[in-house]
Design a protein around this motif. Structure first.
Motif, mmCIF file in Angstrom:
data_model
loop_
_atom_site.group_PDB
_atom_site.id
_atom_site.type_symbol
_atom_site.label_atom_id
_atom_site.label_comp_id
_atom_site.label_asym_id
_atom_site.label_seq_id
_atom_site.Cartn_x
_atom_site.Cartn_y
_atom_site.Cartn_z
ATOM 1 N N PHE A 129 -4.252 113.136 63.004
ATOM 2 C CA PHE A 129 -5.256 113.343 61.962
ATOM 3 C C PHE A 129 -6.430 114.150 62.515
ATOM 4 N N ALA A 132 -5.919 117.820 62.990
ATOM 5 C CA ALA A 132 -5.874 118.642 61.784
ATOM 6 C C ALA A 132 -7.264 118.891 61.206
ATOM 7 N N LEU A 133 -8.282 118.237 61.759
ATOM 8 C CA LEU A 133 -9.632 118.380 61.198
ATOM 9 C C LEU A 133 -10.309 119.636 61.731
ATOM 10 N N PRO A 134 -11.271 120.173 60.974
ATOM 11 C CA PRO A 134 -12.022 121.331 61.474
ATOM 12 C C PRO A 134 -13.033 120.916 62.541
ATOM 13 N N ALA B 265 -5.120 123.638 56.940
ATOM 14 C CA ALA B 265 -6.166 123.195 57.880
ATOM 15 C C ALA B 265 -6.792 124.399 58.560
ATOM 16 N N ALA B 307 -16.065 117.975 55.404
ATOM 17 C CA ALA B 307 -14.998 118.927 55.730
ATOM 18 C C ALA B 307 -13.733 118.181 56.131
ATOM 19 N N ALA B 308 -13.912 117.104 56.911
ATOM 20 C CA ALA B 308 -12.749 116.335 57.351
ATOM 21 C C ALA B 308 -12.037 115.698 56.162
ATOM 22 N N ALA B 311 -10.177 118.320 54.226
ATOM 23 C CA ALA B 311 -8.929 118.692 54.897
ATOM 24 C C ALA B 311 -7.879 117.611 54.687
ATOM 25 N N ALA B 312 -8.280 116.344 54.852
ATOM 26 C CA ALA B 312 -7.318 115.249 54.729
ATOM 27 C C ALA B 312 -6.755 115.179 53.317
#
Lengths: 285, 333
Positions: A129, A132-134, B265, B307-308, B311-312
């Motif tokens: 997880f 995959a985050l920025p 992503a 942002a997270a 994306a998720a």
């Protein structure tokens, strides 16, 4: 027909000629040889650069929109000292040190986490997880914590490469079959012997996958972190200031530096991978 | 997990509560380790707040005439946060989680800010994170669509043309070892000088970042039918186009979706970074930049978490789409 248009037509003819040559090489009897496999992409690249030069000259594209390759090369040679200074600041100090620290930390953490099944089950999804985050977004925070010099850039790189490396190492360490582990047990091998002789070698394709992903991430992290504040050198700093001065030839010269550094870095890791994982099916011929 | 209890599984034979036992087993194998790791991260985060924020805590306390250990500020200047926290444990603890601009905001401060800037504020307000997330998401989605389309087209070309395979593929790989982010400021300035601004420059950067995973995945997917299947279609007298539509494209779908998740992503990162060098006034990247200029750490962290979450959610949406589509195509039960 004006002189400019002749150059553009010439560029198109050159494109057709390059493509025809490549088609002959790709379909001809030599197509399986190593030389042809290198020659085809090189011809393609050279044709593109030649077309770029001819079209920029032919259409008289202003240098503030797209400088010609020859102008970029001239700037590259003339500003070699500055470029080298930026390279050292961004790549050697920022990206490389962060890459080494981040990969070693992730590797050590993975080895520790691997000792319990419970931790491994928890870390894999969380790590996937996080990967995959920025994570580049942490750059302003880390610049605030570690100051403007290369330390903050290295910190951003550490955070960026940590999770891909962790996930790959943990997954790689789990990639042995029960049969193989049983064999080690019948040999009377302890934990460390099993780790060094069986599980680490088996994990190497995964580890190198993580390392290769991390090479690109490291450069991206080091350059982006410079957008949030840096001393008056560095690839990212030079790019953002040169863009402000509309000195696009300098920007392109820095991009060439970054591209060369990125390609060589990746190539070095890939070459090392070939030597370490020579037994893997993807490297056997 | 399937609804029927596997007979030979651990816990399957526990009394008559097979379902509960199965759930318990699933929990201890799946959810519990993840929750433990998340809880450990949160605990470490709370703990780290104390030394990180200690200098500010001690300063606030001394201004409020509370006795702190090294009395003069000049003595405190050289000390690390950990040393200060150890010498003033009470002060460091009581002020660690209540600062306006903490060096490291606590998780609950970030959550409160997230809640306030999404649920409480109207989505049209320039301080609402939903507004900024929307700006970034629209650039991301446009770039993602362009990048995916381009990647699929190139992959089709590479699979069908040997020349393209040999000449384009190496360059596509090399292009990814270049830190594309380095080009972001230039793309924006160049497009601005030819009169294009707003959404498009960010989308171009997003597209560049997302096309590579798609091209690699699609080339692999379009080549995934084995020679037996290809031969079968050939004996049916299938044309090249029929072979593509009836065999290659359907069998590439699992690969496509795996690439789409990575590509999305990547394009979100592209859109966020694309907002940095322009001094854009809207978008999550702009929010990060503004927060770093004014030292608004809570704002930075909440933009980061927004942002997270974005994306998720998006990757989860693509995953749901994948399950539905693959099930309808009969590729997954």
């Amino acid at each position: 027909m004006s002189g400019g248009m002749i150059l553009v037509v010439f560029a198109l003819i050159l494109w057709a000629a390059g493509w025809a040559l490549n088609a002959r090489l790709a379909h001809g009897p030599v197509s399986q040889t190593r030389a042809a496999q290198i020659a085809v992409p090189v011809i393609f690249g050279l044709t593109l650069i030649a077309m770029w030069e001819l079209i920029v000259r032919g259409l008289a594209v202003p240098g503030v929109i797209l400088p010609a390759p020859s102008a970029i090369a001239a700037t590259f040679v003339a500003q070699a000292g500055t470029l080298w200074e930026d390279f050292v600041q961004t790549f050697v100090k920022g990206a490389l040190s962060g890459f080494v620290i981040g990969c070693l930390a992730a590797f050590a953490f993975a080895i520790l986490a691997d000792r319990t099944e419970f931790l491994r089950r928890g870390i894999l999804p969380v790590g996937n997880f996080m990967a995959a985050l920025p994570i580049v977004g942490t750059a302003p925070i880390l610049v605030m914590w570690f100051g403007f010099d290369w330390h903050s850039k290295a910190a951003v790189v550490v955070v960026m490469v940590f999770f891909p490396m962790l996930v790959n190492t943990v997954a790689g360490l789990a990639d042995t079959s029960a049969m193989q582990r049983d064999l080690m047990r019948t040999y009377g091998a302890g934990y460390f012997q099993t780790l060094v002789k069986l599980r680490l070698p088996a994990a190497m394709p995964f580890i190198f996958n993580g390392l290769k992903i991390s090479t690109t991430l490291a450069l991206i992290g080091a350059i982006v972190a410079e957008f949030f504040g840096s001393p008056i050198r560095g690839v990212g700093f030079r790019i953002s200031t040169s863009v402000g001065q509309l000195a696009l030839d300098m920007v392109w010269a820095e991009i060439v530096v970054a591209a060369l550094a990125g390609t060589l870095f990746y190539g070095a890791v890939a070459a090392l991978e070939k030597r370490v994982t020579f037994w893997h099916p993807s490297h056997r011929h | 997990m399937s609804n029927t209890a596997p007979l030979a599984a651990q816990g399957a034979g526990v009394g008559r509560s097979g379902r509960v036992a199965l759930w318990a087993r699933g929990f201890s194998r799946g959810l519990a380790p993840v929750l433990t790791v998340v809880a450990a991260i949160l605990a470490l985060w709370y703990l780290a707040c104390i030394p990180m924020n200690a200098p500010q805590s001690v300063l606030t306390a001394s201004r409020a005439d509370i006795a702190v250990d090294p009395e003069s500020p000049s003595d405190r200047r050289g000390m690390s946060g950990t040393a200060l926290a150890l010498r003033n444990p009470g002060v460091a603890l009581s002020y660690a989680y209540v600062q306006d601009r903490p060096k490291l905001p606590a998780p609950h401060q970030v959550s409160v800010e997230l809640w306030n800037s999404t649920a409480v504020l109207a989505p049209t307000s320039p301080r609402s994170l939903i507004y900024h997330a929307w700006v970034t998401l629209s650039a991301t989605a446009l770039g993602f669509a362009i990048g995916t389309g381009l990647g699929i087209l190139l992959a089709v070309g590479i699979v069908h043309s040997r020349v393209m395979d040999m000449s384009v593929m190496p360059w596509a790989i090399i292009s990814q070892t270049i830190p594309i982010i380095a080009i972001a400021p230039m793309i924006i300035v160049v497009l601005y000088s030819v009169g294009i601004q707003g959404l498009i420059p960010k989308a171009v950067i997003s597209a560049y970042l997302s096309f590579f995973p798609v091209i690699v995945g699609m080339v692999k997917g379009l080549r995934s039918p084995d020679s037996m299947q290809l031969d079968l279609l050939r004996t049916y007298g299938a044309k090249k186009s029929e072979m593509f539509w009836k065999l290659r494209l359907p069998s590439s779908m699992p690969y496509l979706f795996a690439s789409l998740k990575i590509g999305f992503a990547a394009s979100l990162v592209g859109a966020i970074v694309g907002e940095l060098p322009t001094g854009a006034s809207a978008g999550l990247g702009a929010r990060l930049l503004a927060g770093s200029y004014y030292g608004q750490t809570i704002q930075i962290w909440s933009a980061l978490f927004a942002a997270a979450i974005l994306a998720a959610l998006s990757v989860g949406l693509i995953g749901a789409l994948e399950r539905v589509l693959l099930r309808r195509m009969g590729m997954q039960q």
